[in-house]
Scaffold this motif. Structure first.
Motif, PDB file in Angstrom:
ATOM      1  N   THR A   5     -15.195 -14.340   8.808  1.00 43.10           N
ATOM      2  CA  THR A   5     -15.109 -12.898   9.024  1.00 43.10           C
ATOM      3  C   THR A   5     -13.691 -12.499   9.438  1.00 43.10           C
ATOM      4  O   THR A   5     -13.185 -11.460   9.002  1.00 43.10           O
ATOM      5  CB  THR A   5     -16.123 -12.454  10.094  1.00 43.10           C
ATOM      6  N   MET A   6     -13.050 -13.313  10.260  1.00 45.43           N
ATOM      7  CA  MET A   6     -11.668 -13.017  10.635  1.00 45.43           C
ATOM      8  C   MET A   6     -10.755 -13.087   9.403  1.00 45.43           C
ATOM      9  O   MET A   6      -9.866 -12.237   9.237  1.00 45.43           O
ATOM     10  CB  MET A   6     -11.172 -13.978  11.710  1.00 45.43           C
ATOM     11  N   GLN A   7     -10.967 -14.076   8.533  1.00 45.57           N
ATOM     12  CA  GLN A   7     -10.175 -14.155   7.309  1.00 45.57           C
ATOM     13  C   GLN A   7     -10.394 -12.917   6.438  1.00 45.57           C
ATOM     14  O   GLN A   7      -9.458 -12.404   5.823  1.00 45.57           O
ATOM     15  CB  GLN A   7     -10.540 -15.412   6.525  1.00 45.57           C
ATOM     16  N   LEU A   8     -11.637 -12.449   6.401  1.00 48.61           N
ATOM     17  CA  LEU A   8     -11.939 -11.241   5.636  1.00 48.61           C
ATOM     18  C   LEU A   8     -11.190 -10.046   6.223  1.00 48.61           C
ATOM     19  O   LEU A   8     -10.619  -9.228   5.477  1.00 48.61           O
ATOM     20  CB  LEU A   8     -13.446 -10.983   5.647  1.00 48.61           C
ATOM     21  N   ALA A   9     -11.171  -9.935   7.532  1.00 45.62           N
ATOM     22  CA  ALA A   9     -10.430  -8.846   8.180  1.00 45.62           C
ATOM     23  C   ALA A   9      -8.948  -8.926   7.839  1.00 45.62           C
ATOM     24  O   ALA A   9      -8.302  -7.897   7.575  1.00 45.62           O
ATOM     25  CB  ALA A   9     -10.634  -8.906   9.695  1.00 45.62           C
ATOM     26  N   GLU A  10      -8.400 -10.137   7.836  1.00 45.05           N
ATOM     27  CA  GLU A  10      -6.990 -10.316   7.475  1.00 45.05           C
ATOM     28  C   GLU A  10      -6.726  -9.822   6.053  1.00 45.05           C
ATOM     29  O   GLU A  10      -5.710  -9.163   5.787  1.00 45.05           O
ATOM     30  CB  GLU A  10      -6.604 -11.795   7.593  1.00 45.05           C
ATOM     31  N   LYS A  11      -7.649 -10.124   5.141  1.00 46.18           N
ATOM     32  CA  LYS A  11      -7.498  -9.677   3.748  1.00 46.18           C
ATOM     33  C   LYS A  11      -7.537  -8.154   3.670  1.00 46.18           C
ATOM     34  O   LYS A  11      -6.750  -7.535   2.943  1.00 46.18           O
ATOM     35  CB  LYS A  11      -8.629 -10.265   2.896  1.00 46.18           C
ATOM     36  N   LEU A  12      -8.450  -7.548   4.420  1.00 46.08           N
ATOM     37  CA  LEU A  12      -8.575  -6.090   4.399  1.00 46.08           C
ATOM     38  C   LEU A  12      -7.349  -5.416   5.009  1.00 46.08           C
ATOM     39  O   LEU A  12      -6.920  -4.352   4.548  1.00 46.08           O
ATOM     40  CB  LEU A  12      -9.841  -5.664   5.146  1.00 46.08           C
ATOM     41  N   ILE A  13      -6.793  -6.034   6.032  1.00 41.49           N
ATOM     42  CA  ILE A  13      -5.576  -5.492   6.643  1.00 41.49           C
ATOM     43  C   ILE A  13      -4.433  -5.498   5.634  1.00 41.49           C
ATOM     44  O   ILE A  13      -3.695  -4.518   5.492  1.00 41.49           O
ATOM     45  CB  ILE A  13      -5.206  -6.303   7.900  1.00 41.49           C
ATOM     46  N   LYS A  14      -4.293  -6.603   4.918  1.00 47.11           N
ATOM     47  CA  LYS A  14      -3.192  -6.723   3.965  1.00 47.11           C
ATOM     48  C   LYS A  14      -3.398  -5.823   2.743  1.00 47.11           C
ATOM     49  O   LYS A  14      -2.446  -5.231   2.234  1.00 47.11           O
ATOM     50  CB  LYS A  14      -3.050  -8.173   3.514  1.00 47.11           C
ATOM     51  N   LYS A  15      -4.647  -5.722   2.285  1.00 55.31           N
ATOM     52  CA  LYS A  15      -4.896  -4.977   1.052  1.00 55.31           C
ATOM     53  C   LYS A  15      -5.032  -3.488   1.280  1.00 55.31           C
ATOM     54  O   LYS A  15      -4.534  -2.670   0.481  1.00 55.31           O
ATOM     55  CB  LYS A  15      -6.160  -5.515   0.374  1.00 55.31           C
ATOM     56  N   TYR A  16      -5.704  -3.102   2.375  1.00 58.69           N
ATOM     57  CA  TYR A  16      -6.011  -1.684   2.595  1.00 58.69           C
ATOM     58  C   TYR A  16      -5.432  -1.121   3.895  1.00 58.69           C
ATOM     59  O   TYR A  16      -5.713   0.014   4.246  1.00 58.69           O
ATOM     60  CB  TYR A  16      -7.523  -1.473   2.614  1.00 58.69           C
ATOM     61  N   ASP A  17      -4.685  -1.951   4.637  1.00 53.32           N
ATOM     62  CA  ASP A  17      -4.213  -1.540   5.951  1.00 53.32           C
ATOM     63  C   ASP A  17      -5.392  -1.166   6.857  1.00 53.32           C
ATOM     64  O   ASP A  17      -5.383  -0.156   7.553  1.00 53.32           O
ATOM     65  CB  ASP A  17      -3.220  -0.375   5.861  1.00 53.32           C
ATOM     66  N   PHE A  18      -6.426  -2.000   6.797  1.00 58.40           N
ATOM     67  CA  PHE A  18      -7.636  -1.822   7.606  1.00 58.40           C
ATOM     68  C   PHE A  18      -7.269  -1.761   9.077  1.00 58.40           C
ATOM     69  O   PHE A  18      -6.551  -2.597   9.593  1.00 58.40           O
ATOM     70  CB  PHE A  18      -8.581  -2.988   7.326  1.00 58.40           C
TER      71      PHE A  18
ATOM     72  N   ASN B 182       2.884   2.264  -5.581  1.00 57.41           N
ATOM     73  CA  ASN B 182       2.540   0.921  -5.138  1.00 57.41           C
ATOM     74  C   ASN B 182       3.619   0.357  -4.221  1.00 57.41           C
ATOM     75  O   ASN B 182       3.323  -0.411  -3.300  1.00 57.41           O
ATOM     76  CB  ASN B 182       2.361   0.002  -6.346  1.00 57.41           C
ATOM     77  N   ALA B 183       4.896   0.740  -4.469  1.00 51.98           N
ATOM     78  CA  ALA B 183       5.985   0.272  -3.608  1.00 51.98           C
ATOM     79  C   ALA B 183       5.800   0.783  -2.184  1.00 51.98           C
ATOM     80  O   ALA B 183       6.021   0.057  -1.207  1.00 51.98           O
ATOM     81  CB  ALA B 183       7.326   0.739  -4.161  1.00 51.98           C
ATOM     82  N   TYR B 184       5.366   2.053  -2.070  1.00 52.84           N
ATOM     83  CA  TYR B 184       5.120   2.615  -0.748  1.00 52.84           C
ATOM     84  C   TYR B 184       3.977   1.864  -0.050  1.00 52.84           C
ATOM     85  O   TYR B 184       4.056   1.533   1.130  1.00 52.84           O
ATOM     86  CB  TYR B 184       4.774   4.100  -0.859  1.00 52.84           C
ATOM     87  N   ARG B 185       2.918   1.582  -0.809  1.00 53.32           N
ATOM     88  CA  ARG B 185       1.783   0.872  -0.226  1.00 53.32           C
ATOM     89  C   ARG B 185       2.197  -0.526   0.221  1.00 53.32           C
ATOM     90  O   ARG B 185       1.754  -1.013   1.266  1.00 53.32           O
ATOM     91  CB  ARG B 185       0.650   0.799  -1.245  1.00 53.32           C
ATOM     92  N   PHE B 186       3.048  -1.200  -0.584  1.00 53.41           N
ATOM     93  CA  PHE B 186       3.518  -2.529  -0.219  1.00 53.41           C
ATOM     94  C   PHE B 186       4.334  -2.452   1.067  1.00 53.41           C
ATOM     95  O   PHE B 186       4.206  -3.302   1.955  1.00 53.41           O
ATOM     96  CB  PHE B 186       4.368  -3.108  -1.361  1.00 53.41           C
ATOM     97  N   HIS B 187       5.158  -1.427   1.177  1.00 56.41           N
ATOM     98  CA  HIS B 187       5.964  -1.235   2.378  1.00 56.41           C
ATOM     99  C   HIS B 187       5.069  -1.035   3.597  1.00 56.41           C
ATOM    100  O   HIS B 187       5.311  -1.606   4.663  1.00 56.41           O
ATOM    101  CB  HIS B 187       6.880  -0.028   2.192  1.00 56.41           C
ATOM    102  N   GLN B 188       4.018  -0.223   3.442  1.00 59.36           N
ATOM    103  CA  GLN B 188       3.094   0.009   4.554  1.00 59.36           C
ATOM    104  C   GLN B 188       2.369  -1.272   4.942  1.00 59.36           C
ATOM    105  O   GLN B 188       2.116  -1.517   6.123  1.00 59.36           O
ATOM    106  CB  GLN B 188       2.071   1.082   4.167  1.00 59.36           C
ATOM    107  N   ALA B 189       2.022  -2.097   3.944  1.00 60.04           N
ATOM    108  CA  ALA B 189       1.356  -3.361   4.226  1.00 60.04           C
ATOM    109  C   ALA B 189       2.270  -4.288   5.026  1.00 60.04           C
ATOM    110  O   ALA B 189       1.832  -4.999   5.935  1.00 60.04           O
ATOM    111  CB  ALA B 189       0.926  -4.046   2.930  1.00 60.04           C
ATOM    112  N   LYS B 190       3.573  -4.288   4.692  1.00 59.15           N
ATOM    113  CA  LYS B 190       4.532  -5.101   5.427  1.00 59.15           C
ATOM    114  C   LYS B 190       4.646  -4.617   6.871  1.00 59.15           C
ATOM    115  O   LYS B 190       4.706  -5.407   7.805  1.00 59.15           O
ATOM    116  CB  LYS B 190       5.902  -5.051   4.747  1.00 59.15           C
ATOM    117  N   ILE B 191       4.653  -3.293   7.048  1.00 58.35           N
ATOM    118  CA  ILE B 191       4.703  -2.734   8.399  1.00 58.35           C
ATOM    119  C   ILE B 191       3.492  -3.193   9.203  1.00 58.35           C
ATOM    120  O   ILE B 191       3.599  -3.597  10.354  1.00 58.35           O
ATOM    121  CB  ILE B 191       4.770  -1.195   8.355  1.00 58.35           C
ATOM    122  N   SER B 192       2.318  -3.139   8.563  1.00 55.83           N
ATOM    123  CA  SER B 192       1.090  -3.561   9.237  1.00 55.83           C
ATOM    124  C   SER B 192       1.157  -5.028   9.617  1.00 55.83           C
ATOM    125  O   SER B 192       0.745  -5.430  10.705  1.00 55.83           O
ATOM    126  CB  SER B 192      -0.115  -3.313   8.319  1.00 55.83           C
ATOM    127  N   SER B 193       1.686  -5.872   8.700  1.00 54.97           N
ATOM    128  CA  SER B 193       1.805  -7.300   8.962  1.00 54.97           C
ATOM    129  C   SER B 193       2.740  -7.559  10.139  1.00 54.97           C
ATOM    130  O   SER B 193       2.432  -8.339  11.041  1.00 54.97           O
ATOM    131  CB  SER B 193       2.329  -8.017   7.717  1.00 54.97           C
TER     132      SER B 193
END
Length: 288
Positions: free
Chosen positions: A273-286, A99-110
């Motif tokens: 829909t844009m807010q949904l995309a933002e959520k998917l980016i943060k949660k799944y690196d969409f 999960n730490a790796y996934r959190f790190h990847q999410a930060k990179i995406s952000s």
């Protein structure tokens, strides 16, 4: 699957040709206009199915293609058209990353998005489900470009001798008088939309529906095609949330804790829909 040669007798009769379309593969040399009308007809009658169109063009290999497949994307690799598979299992899912790796990847995406990733969310309201018999009544879009948020909204005049069905008027809060006094012609609205989105990617929820209506209008008025990358969120949601009761936009927004202030308003739906995309980016690196 049937392989059929398009008869010469039908190539000059577009209406008859379209009426005689049957499931399968069709081979034949046709003009660009006939090809566009054929693709429109396929899209209108495909239902829940999927289709791919391969046709001649002026590139290195002499062909390119379009597809409605939700798991594929047409990409250009230095002039060579390729079909890219979407929704592949991510590296962390394949190899059991923490999960730490996934959190790190999410930060990179952000951080990547903060540095200037641009995209637009689009939604249409229409008088029905079929582009050939119904019309667009409003277009809403919101974009983030170079870190700046902007919105777009157009009402569309009703076509002569047309009226909004009562059930559509009820859910959209639109009426004939409002559209005919404050609306613009659909051609003008689409040109304005193209200027608004420029060449940035466009996302939507069940975007294929909106694309079909835009494509029908573009063919009808002989307009310039959209060249934007189109990303439909709906099939991605079905991949990551396999056990939803249904996949209506309202259901998914509620699941992700997103409030849509005015459902069935094109601009409000685009913002949600844009807010949904933002959520998917943060949660799944969409990826967009």
């Amino acid at each position: 699957m049937t392989l059929t040669k398009v008869p010469h007798s039908l190539r000059g009769d577009l209406t008859k040709w379209c009426q005689e379309i049957q499931p399968g593969i069709y081979v034949g040399n046709v003009s660009a206009r006939v090809r566009e009308r054929l693709w429109q007809r396929v899209n209108e009658n495909i239902g829940r199915g999927e289709a791919t169109l391969v046709y001649n063009t002026n590139n290195e290999l002499g062909y390119t293609f379009r597809t409605t497949r939700r798991d594929k994307e047409v990409v250009d690799a230095d002039g060579i058209p390729l079909m890219k598979t979407l929704f592949q299992t991510s590296e962390e899912e394949r190899h059991g990353f923490s999960n730490a790796y996934r959190f790190h990847q999410a930060k990179i995406s952000s951080h990547r998005r903060e540095r200037g990733v641009s995209f637009a969310a689009l939604d249409l309201e229409t008088t029905g489900l079929t582009p050939s018999t119904n019309q667009i009544i409003s277009i809403g879009a919101v974009k983030i470009e170079n870190g700046q948020l902007a919105s777009f909204y157009r009402l569309i005049k009703m076509e002569p001798e047309r009226a909004i069905p009562p059930d559509i008027a009820r859910v959209t809060k639109l009426n004939n008088r409002l559209l005919n006094t404050k609306g613009v012609e659909v051609k003008e609205a689409i040109i304005d939309l193209q200027h608004f989105v420029k060449n940035i990617p466009i996302i939507g929820y069940n975007l294929l529906f909106d694309e079909r209506f835009l494509q029908a209008a573009i063919i009808r008025y002989n307009m310039v095609q959209f060249n934007n990358k189109m990303v439909d969120i709906l099939p991605y949601i079905k991949q990551v949330d396999k056990f939803c009761d249904n996949y209506h936009l309202g259901t998914i927004l509620a699941k992700y804790g997103i409030e849509n202030e005015q459902p069935h308003n094109a601009l409000s739906d685009a913002k949600a829909t844009m807010q949904l995309a933002e959520k998917l980016i943060k949660k799944y690196d969409f990826k967009i």
